[in-house]
Each structure stands twice: as structure tokens, then as C-alpha cells.
Design a protein around this motif. Sequence first.
Motif, PDB file in Angstrom:
ATOM      1  N   GLN A  22       1.913   4.084  -1.289  1.00  0.00           N
ATOM      2  CA  GLN A  22       1.195   4.339  -2.527  1.00  0.00           C
ATOM      3  C   GLN A  22      -0.132   5.057  -2.270  1.00  0.00           C
ATOM      4  O   GLN A  22      -0.598   5.826  -3.112  1.00  0.00           O
ATOM      5  N   ALA A  23      -0.736   4.824  -1.108  1.00  0.00           N
ATOM      6  CA  ALA A  23      -2.007   5.477  -0.777  1.00  0.00           C
ATOM      7  C   ALA A  23      -1.808   6.904  -0.280  1.00  0.00           C
ATOM      8  O   ALA A  23      -2.768   7.637  -0.068  1.00  0.00           O
ATOM      9  N   ASN A  24      -0.525   7.290  -0.087  1.00  0.00           N
ATOM     10  CA  ASN A  24      -0.149   8.620   0.413  1.00  0.00           C
ATOM     11  C   ASN A  24      -0.471   8.832   1.883  1.00  0.00           C
ATOM     12  O   ASN A  24      -0.525   9.966   2.358  1.00  0.00           O
TER      13      ASN A  24
ATOM     14  N   GLN B 122      -7.812   3.158  -3.169  1.00  0.00           N
ATOM     15  CA  GLN B 122      -7.748   1.807  -3.729  1.00  0.00           C
ATOM     16  C   GLN B 122      -6.500   1.044  -3.298  1.00  0.00           C
ATOM     17  O   GLN B 122      -6.504  -0.189  -3.235  1.00  0.00           O
ATOM     18  N   TRP B 123      -5.436   1.788  -2.978  1.00  0.00           N
ATOM     19  CA  TRP B 123      -4.223   1.118  -2.519  1.00  0.00           C
ATOM     20  C   TRP B 123      -4.395   0.495  -1.140  1.00  0.00           C
ATOM     21  O   TRP B 123      -3.617  -0.394  -0.755  1.00  0.00           O
TER      22      TRP B 123
ATOM     23  N   HIS C 199       4.894   6.822  -9.914  1.00  0.00           N
ATOM     24  CA  HIS C 199       3.757   7.743  -9.944  1.00  0.00           C
ATOM     25  C   HIS C 199       4.099   9.096  -9.351  1.00  0.00           C
ATOM     26  O   HIS C 199       3.336  10.051  -9.477  1.00  0.00           O
TER      27      HIS C 199
ATOM     28  N   VAL D 261      -5.132   7.932  -1.921  1.00  0.00           N
ATOM     29  CA  VAL D 261      -5.557   7.067  -3.030  1.00  0.00           C
ATOM     30  C   VAL D 261      -6.125   5.791  -2.392  1.00  0.00           C
ATOM     31  O   VAL D 261      -5.385   4.839  -2.129  1.00  0.00           O
TER      32      VAL D 261
END
Length: 463
Positions: free
Chosen positions: A274-276, A234-235, A81, A232
Amino acid sequence: MSSHTKKRGIVRKLIDNSFLLIAGALAALIWANVAHQTGSHSYHDFVHFDVTSIWSGHVDVANVSADHAADVSLVSAVAPHSADQAAGHSDAGPQGIVSQATHGLSFHFIINDILMALFFAIAAKEVWESLLPGGSLNEPRKAATPLLATVGGVLGPALVYMVGTYLTGSTASLGNGWAVPCATDIAFSYLIARVIFGAGHPAIAFLLLLAIADDAAGLMILAIFYPQAPIVPQWLMLTVVAMCGAMLLRRSKVHSHWAYLLGPGAVCWFSFYQANIHPALGLVPIIPLLPHAHTDLGIFAREELDRHDTLNEFEHFWKLPVEFFLGLFGLANAGVVMSSLGTGTWLVLAGLLVGKPVGITLMTLFAEKGLKLEKPAGMDYRHVVTLGMVAGLGFTVALFVSVAAFTVPGAIQDSVKMGALLSFAAAPIAVVMGRAFGIVPVSVTAETENEDSDADTVTALSA
């Protein structure tokens, strides 16, 4: 005792007292400045070397601009991503700060985002244990004054820094670094405090309380204010799954810390990535879930070495490797040329050397006079002011926040890093202040001499 044993003891003591971090930082400074003088890019190429090129045979670090986030190569090998961001499509805000994650499998990424996760995990372990019965933060009545002093030690530097950016007209370019001078390096500040106050002085316990709370604040600041890109959320559901997995392992009486680290820990790290949210914080949520003792003996208590619960065994195993990781961290982050001195340097130093002691002193005064709380017995404002200067030694976490706040390598990031490195000036200044104030080191008592810990001195906070 043989000379070999003595020598080994000295080496281990140096390592335990963050000698490797200092050595790594000095090596980086020398390497970067020699390379700058000779026109070489060797330091930059080392830090941003793409390790996947070892097996892929494709080396493209030389083509990465030194004025951009250089560790972006082959991001798709780590996180698809981020492929567009690696290709140069990351969005830079008005402050010149990249607002998208732009890291790959460079040495810099491996050290700062993977290996430093173990450093922050150990810091989180100390914070968590301090909240347990017997811990320094367990009883708010005892910890109230140091906790308020911690608030001053965070707000004071941030305020001085932001006022400085306003007065110098650099808010747009440097404003994002307000948290850099908020940090206190526990290991170095503890060593300097012992020199000034002696091992038995209540100021030592006061400082440790303040530094632990400062660590907790630093973890929250990094997570909330310095995401690597828009969060993000949802991660973060994967974080919940990882925590549930850790609880299941604990309920199943799994003792080995490896099961928690390689299972829930790895999943939690990946979810943060992934959630940054900065992945260096990725192990923090599972730390309280490791099987642990129900009391705390103190951050430097020797008796902790005799505890074999999972949480303590995790620390015992990783403490020495983390010291080496800190050496690599210094090597990968402290390579700034001396010409990098600039506005950011002086703002960070003002925050640490002025904002810290002033903020800590004023909030302690407010706690005592305004809220009718008490300072520990044996402490007056000579000790508070001097202790505030000791807390101005930011170094490790300040250097880390410098990179998190200014993700694009260049003059601004380097100037702020230089301020974090020069915060070592707090040490000699604090020593001189202690002498000028007539502070006499207090030796440990008979009860604490065998322990060499803060576990007993922390009880002075209840006096």
C-alpha cells in the motif's frame, strides 16, 4: 550407499546450487524465442495470465498490450486504490517508466511480489546474522576493507553505466537502470570462487563479506530508489504495528515461524504494498525480530542446520521452496528474444564486467594505501581483481532490479534483462583470469574440512 540415495543426493545438490533458477531462465529464453519466431503470444499470455479468471471465467490477457505493463488486469481485486492505474491512467515519466503501481493477480505479480518476498527474507536473515557476534560484519575492523570494496562494487558499475548512457545519448531512456549492474549473486559467485580459489582461500571469506554487504545495499536501493509509485508514508505506520506485533510474539515466547509469517509478516507485506515500496521486501523488517541465536556461525556453515531457533527454522523450512520459487522467477522474467540485444545490454555488461572489478580493486587499494587498512593475509591484487570479476555475476538480483527499474515490458526492459542474463560471462572470464594470474586453489584445512563453511575462513580477515 544405494544408487537411489546417491541420485537423490545429486538432485538435492543441484537444487541447492540454483539449478532450478538456471533451468527456469533457459526455459523462458527458449519459450520466448520459439514463440517470437512462430508469431505466438503464448509466453506473454502465460506470464501475465490473470489467475482470477480461473474462477471468474473472464480471460482478458489477450487484450493487454505487450508494450504496456501487462499484468494490470483486475487490480481492483487486490487493491482498490490502484483501479484507476489498472484502467490505463498510470503516469509515465519522461524515461518511459510507469510511475504508478500497475500490477494485478497475474502470475508475474504472484511470483515477483509475493513469492520473492521469501527469497529476500532469507537474504535479510543472512545479513542480520552477519551483524551478530561471530558474524562477518560484526567487527568493523575485520570487515572494513571488504566493506569499502563493496562501496566500489556498487559505485563502479553505477558510474560506468551512467557514463555509458551519456556517451550513447540514452540517459533519458536507460538512466533509471543504473542499479542493475550493482548486484552480486551470492550463490553463483560463491560456487565460481570456490573453483578458482579453493574452499580454504581467504578470498572466499572476502567475497562472502562483500556479497552480504552488497545484498544489504541492494535491499536499500530497491526500497529507496525503486518504489512502484510515489511513496504513501502513512501506510508505513502499519509496518511499525507489524514490528510491534512480532516483538509481542517474541516476548510471549512464541516459537513457530508461522505465527510471525502469517501475522506480522502478512501485515508488513500489505503495508509495503500500500505504501508503494516493492512488496518483495515486505518481510524484511520482521526478520530481525524473530527469536534467534545470539551468535552467527557463517552463511554456509553446516552447524547452522543444527540450530532450532525460530529464525533458523524459518530458513530451514523455506530454503527448498524458495529454490523452486527462483525457478519460477527465472521462468517469469528471463523470457527475452535474442533480438533484444541493445544498448541496455552492453551498458549492464560494462557495469558488471568492467565497473565491478575496477571499483572493487580501486576501493581495496584506497583502503590499503589511503586508510592504512589491511587485506586478508594470503591475498594480493591478483586475487582482488579476479574476485572483482567473480562479483560481476549479477544474474538473480540484477534481473529483479531490471524489472523494478523498467516496469513497462518492451524493448528497453528486455535489453537490460539480457545484460543481466549475460552476466554469466563473468564466470568463464574469472576462471581464465585466475589461470592467467597463476592462482592455485587452496584446500580446506583439517579444522574446516568437516565444516565445509566460511565460518572459519572468515577469521582470516582479522589477520
